[in-house]
Enzyme design. Structure first.
Site, PDB file in Angstrom:
ATOM      1  N   ASN A  73      20.427 -12.857  -8.108  1.00  0.00           N
ATOM      2  CA  ASN A  73      19.812 -14.364  -7.583  1.00  0.00           C
ATOM      3  C   ASN A  73      18.485 -14.886  -8.920  1.00  0.00           C
ATOM      4  OD1 ASN A  73      17.307 -13.529  -6.772  1.00  0.00           O
ATOM      5  ND2 ASN A  73      17.620 -14.617  -4.511  1.00  0.00           N
ATOM      6  N   THR A 122      13.642 -12.137  -9.050  1.00  0.00           N
ATOM      7  CA  THR A 122      12.616 -11.480  -9.734  1.00  0.00           C
ATOM      8  C   THR A 122      13.006 -10.918 -11.718  1.00  0.00           C
ATOM      9  OG1 THR A 122      12.958  -9.805  -8.752  1.00  0.00           O
ATOM     10  CG2 THR A 122      11.607 -11.108  -7.967  1.00  0.00           C
ATOM     11  N   ILE A 139      21.983 -12.393  -1.621  1.00  0.00           N
ATOM     12  CA  ILE A 139      22.672 -11.441  -0.528  1.00  0.00           C
ATOM     13  C   ILE A 139      22.294 -11.919   0.632  1.00  0.00           C
ATOM     14  CG2 ILE A 139      22.468  -9.589  -2.620  1.00  0.00           C
ATOM     15  CD1 ILE A 139      19.948  -8.465  -0.340  1.00  0.00           C
ATOM     16  N   ALA A 154      18.721  -4.702  -5.239  1.00  0.00           N
ATOM     17  CA  ALA A 154      17.985  -6.080  -4.257  1.00  0.00           C
ATOM     18  C   ALA A 154      17.609  -6.146  -3.648  1.00  0.00           C
ATOM     19  CB  ALA A 154      19.096  -7.234  -4.508  1.00  0.00           C
ATOM     20  N   PHE A 184      13.164  -7.560  -2.100  1.00  0.00           N
ATOM     21  CA  PHE A 184      11.272  -7.125  -2.683  1.00  0.00           C
ATOM     22  C   PHE A 184      10.722  -5.987  -2.008  1.00  0.00           C
ATOM     23  CE2 PHE A 184      12.200 -12.008  -1.156  1.00  0.00           C
ATOM     24  CZ  PHE A 184      13.113 -12.384  -2.077  1.00  0.00           C
ATOM     25  N   ASN A 193      15.050 -10.485   3.866  1.00  0.00           N
ATOM     26  CA  ASN A 193      16.114 -10.487   2.129  1.00  0.00           C
ATOM     27  C   ASN A 193      16.528  -8.850   2.213  1.00  0.00           C
ATOM     28  OD1 ASN A 193      16.037 -11.142  -0.501  1.00  0.00           O
ATOM     29  ND2 ASN A 193      15.735  -9.198  -0.796  1.00  0.00           N
ATOM     30  N   SER A 242      12.624   4.587  -0.991  1.00  0.00           N
ATOM     31  CA  SER A 242      11.821   4.814  -1.604  1.00  0.00           C
ATOM     32  C   SER A 242      10.769   6.095  -1.143  1.00  0.00           C
ATOM     33  CB  SER A 242      11.012   3.655  -1.687  1.00  0.00           C
ATOM     34  OG  SER A 242       9.561   3.918  -1.805  1.00  0.00           O
ATOM     35  N   TYR A 265       7.774  -2.830   3.508  1.00  0.00           N
ATOM     36  CA  TYR A 265       7.935  -2.512   3.090  1.00  0.00           C
ATOM     37  C   TYR A 265       8.200  -1.534   3.011  1.00  0.00           C
ATOM     38  CZ  TYR A 265      10.015  -0.185  -1.526  1.00  0.00           C
ATOM     39  OH  TYR A 265      10.073   0.182  -2.761  1.00  0.00           O
ATOM     40  N   LYS A 299      13.601   0.019   3.704  1.00  0.00           N
ATOM     41  CA  LYS A 299      14.082   1.398   2.870  1.00  0.00           C
ATOM     42  C   LYS A 299      14.408   1.735   4.433  1.00  0.00           C
ATOM     43  CE  LYS A 299      13.595  -0.530  -1.409  1.00  0.00           C
ATOM     44  NZ  LYS A 299      14.728  -1.013  -2.025  1.00  0.00           N
ATOM     45  N   ALA A 351      -6.640   0.043   1.116  1.00  0.00           N
ATOM     46  CA  ALA A 351      -5.903   0.962   2.441  1.00  0.00           C
ATOM     47  C   ALA A 351      -4.650   1.180   1.883  1.00  0.00           C
ATOM     48  CB  ALA A 351      -6.341  -0.700   3.484  1.00  0.00           C
TER      49      ALA A 351
HETATM   50  N1  UFG Z   1      -3.854   1.759  -8.718  1.00  0.00           N
HETATM   51  C1  UFG Z   1      -4.984   2.027  -8.670  1.00  0.00           C
HETATM   52  N2  UFG Z   1      -5.315   0.070  -9.518  1.00  0.00           N
HETATM   53  C2  UFG Z   1      -4.745  -1.038  -9.889  1.00  0.00           C
HETATM   54  C3  UFG Z   1      -3.356  -0.400  -9.239  1.00  0.00           C
HETATM   55  C4  UFG Z   1      -2.699   1.285  -8.662  1.00  0.00           C
HETATM   56  O1  UFG Z   1      -6.032   2.364  -8.961  1.00  0.00           O
HETATM   57  O2  UFG Z   1      -5.236  -2.196  -9.602  1.00  0.00           O
HETATM   58  C5  UFG Z   1      -3.657   3.315  -7.570  1.00  0.00           C
HETATM   59  C6  UFG Z   1      -3.596   3.437  -6.506  1.00  0.00           C
HETATM   60  O3  UFG Z   1      -4.532   3.688  -5.728  1.00  0.00           O
HETATM   61  C7  UFG Z   1      -2.604   4.485  -6.531  1.00  0.00           C
HETATM   62  C8  UFG Z   1      -1.921   4.770  -8.303  1.00  0.00           C
HETATM   63  O4  UFG Z   1      -2.520   4.260  -8.527  1.00  0.00           O
HETATM   64  O5  UFG Z   1      -3.354   5.741  -6.645  1.00  0.00           O
HETATM   65  C9  UFG Z   1      -0.469   4.036  -8.199  1.00  0.00           C
HETATM   66  O6  UFG Z   1      -0.386   3.165  -7.487  1.00  0.00           O
HETATM   67  P1  UFG Z   1       0.747   2.039  -7.482  1.00  0.00           P
HETATM   68  O7  UFG Z   1       0.407   1.207  -6.449  1.00  0.00           O
HETATM   69  O8  UFG Z   1       1.413   2.170  -8.735  1.00  0.00           O
HETATM   70  O9  UFG Z   1       2.226   2.256  -6.631  1.00  0.00           O
HETATM   71  P2  UFG Z   1       1.807   2.589  -5.221  1.00  0.00           P
HETATM   72  O10 UFG Z   1       1.878   4.833  -5.610  1.00  0.00           O
HETATM   73  O11 UFG Z   1       0.959   2.479  -4.545  1.00  0.00           O
HETATM   74  O12 UFG Z   1       3.409   3.102  -4.807  1.00  0.00           O
HETATM   75  C10 UFG Z   1       4.696   2.981  -5.222  1.00  0.00           C
HETATM   76  C11 UFG Z   1       5.492   1.846  -5.870  1.00  0.00           C
HETATM   77  C12 UFG Z   1       6.070   1.773  -4.285  1.00  0.00           C
HETATM   78  C13 UFG Z   1       6.592   3.067  -3.691  1.00  0.00           C
HETATM   79  C14 UFG Z   1       5.455   4.171  -3.927  1.00  0.00           C
HETATM   80  C15 UFG Z   1       6.220   5.302  -4.188  1.00  0.00           C
HETATM   81  O13 UFG Z   1       5.013   0.248  -5.840  1.00  0.00           O
HETATM   82  O14 UFG Z   1       6.849   0.612  -4.151  1.00  0.00           O
HETATM   83  O15 UFG Z   1       5.493   4.546  -5.394  1.00  0.00           O
HETATM   84  O16 UFG Z   1       5.744   6.408  -4.452  1.00  0.00           O
HETATM   85  F1  UFG Z   1       7.078   3.046  -2.797  1.00  0.00           F
END
Ligand code: UFG
Length: 328
Positions: free
Chosen positions: A34, A37, A54, A75, A77, A93, A118, A142, A146, A284
């Site tokens: 769609n 993104t 979807i 597909a 978010f 979604n 995920s 999220y 999944k 958090a």
């Molecule tokens: N981080 C920072 N600064 C930022 C962004 C991220 O320090 O601006 C750090 C986070 O604290 C973490 C690491 O980088 O330690 C990775 O963070 P991401 O946000 O890139 O990824 P996450 O591990 O939080 O989550 C990702 C996806 C999820 C998925 C998950 C599965 O966003 O959708 O991996 O392992 F479920």
């Protein structure tokens, strides 16, 4: 038709890499998207296109009229923070959209589904590396969506004979090493694209969420997996579930833990840019460390990550970002 695959979300970041891999393996591909993104630049002339949503059942049955051997469902978010503020959007979604997909698949005689799940389904890890038998306890909405979809798949397998592969990605990163994907992910929320935006000068700096974790350098450690490796696993998983008539639940990761600081230093070295960064409070819900084992995927599919070294992740992503922030 035997060899035709409908890729739902096929114009997206991971979906477009999956389309490439399927085309390369000789599948006929139709993209369903769609474009909320997804990017039109991510479409390939060899693949067909059905525009649709979807959340509209009729769009899906219309798309599936062509007759498909299988579908790949990507597909969704996926912004963790937003899912906690607007769960309704994610439920409608991700979950209701998938109910539509599964009902349309059953009504249209599509028997095989590869689903983009995920590692977020695990939540805070109880042990490392995380395997598929690790308890599931998502810490964000999220991840909950999944997990709900995995459970739907389980029941549609049991009751309707639908075979599925639920692929639990760890941290998807990187871009096609051959540069065939043109569309940059919009409003990226993840570490590597944020580092790249800072490198390209379109973001002031990287904020590092916490430097007091019980990890080697105090910053968060994750299992980064190249999207081309993920795409390869989708092709193998599809062939497996169709040939063996059995469903699969698999982790897909690189089995390597990389800290925020190691990612940042590698990016500084490869881009030659200073990339300003600043430590700030922990985010958090972030675990200190999340690394998976993909031994099951290796055993069942003969799959192994090949492009997921930190250098390769950074270099293939930088190629996409290098052209931004320039005046020429
Ligand atoms: N981080 C920072 N600064 C930022 C962004 C991220 O320090 O601006 C750090 C986070 O604290 C973490 C690491 O980088 O330690 C990775 O963070 P991401 O946000 O890139 O990824 P996450 O591990 O939080 O989550 C990702 C996806 C999820 C998925 C998950 C599965 O966003 O959708 O991996 O392992 F479920």
């Amino acid at each position: 038709m035997k060899n035709n695959v409908l890729v739902i979300g096929g114009a997206g970041y991971i979906g477009s890499h999956v389309v490439l891999a399927l085309l390369k393996s000789g599948y006929g591909v139709t993209v369903f998207d769609n474009f909320s993104t997804g990017r039109r630049e991510n479409l390939f002339p060899e693949a067909g296109l059905m525009e649709g949503d979807i959340r509209r059942y009729g769009d899906l049955t219309a798309a599936m009229k062509g007759g498909f051997h299988a579908l790949v469902h990507l597909a969704a978010f996926k912004a963790v923070g937003e899912s906690m503020l607007d769960p309704g959007k994610y439920a409608e979604n991700n979950i209701s959209g998938t109910v539509n997909i599964l009902n349309a698949a059953v009504a249209s005689g599509v028997h095989n589904v590869v689903f983009s799940s995920s590692a977020a389904v695990y939540g805070e890890p109880h042990y490392l590396p995380v395997d598929e038998d690790h308890p599931v306890n998502p810490e964000n909405f999220y991840g909950f969506t999944k997990l709900e979809i995995e459970r739907l798949l389980f029941w549609y397998d049991k009751l309707k004979g639908l075979r599925y592969a639920a692929l639990r990605y760890f941290n998807a990163s990187g871009y096609d090493p051959e540069g065939r994907i043109k569309g940059l992910e919009q409003n990226p929320q993840n570490l590597l694209p944020i580092i790249m935006e800072a490198a390209a000068g379109i973001r002031e700096k990287l904020m590092i969420f916490g430097n007091d974790y019980a990890t080697e350098d105090g910053t968060g450690v994750r299992d980064y997996i190249h999207v081309s490796d993920l795409a390869d696993a989708h092709v193998r998983a599809l062939a497996h579930i169709a040939a063996k008539d059995e469903s699969l639940l698999l982790n897909l990761g690189s089995e390597t833990g990389t800290s925020v600081l190691v990612m940042l230093e590698t990016a500084r070295r490869i881009t030659g840019r200073p990339i300003p960064a600043e430590f700030t409070a922990r985010r958090a819900g972030d675990p200190a460390k999340l690394v998976g084992t993909s031994a099951r995927a290796e055993k069942v599919l003969g799959w192994k990550a090949r492009h997921s070294g930190v250098e390769s992740l950074v270099a293939t992503t930088w190629r996409m970002y290098e052209r931004l922030g320039r005046s020429d």
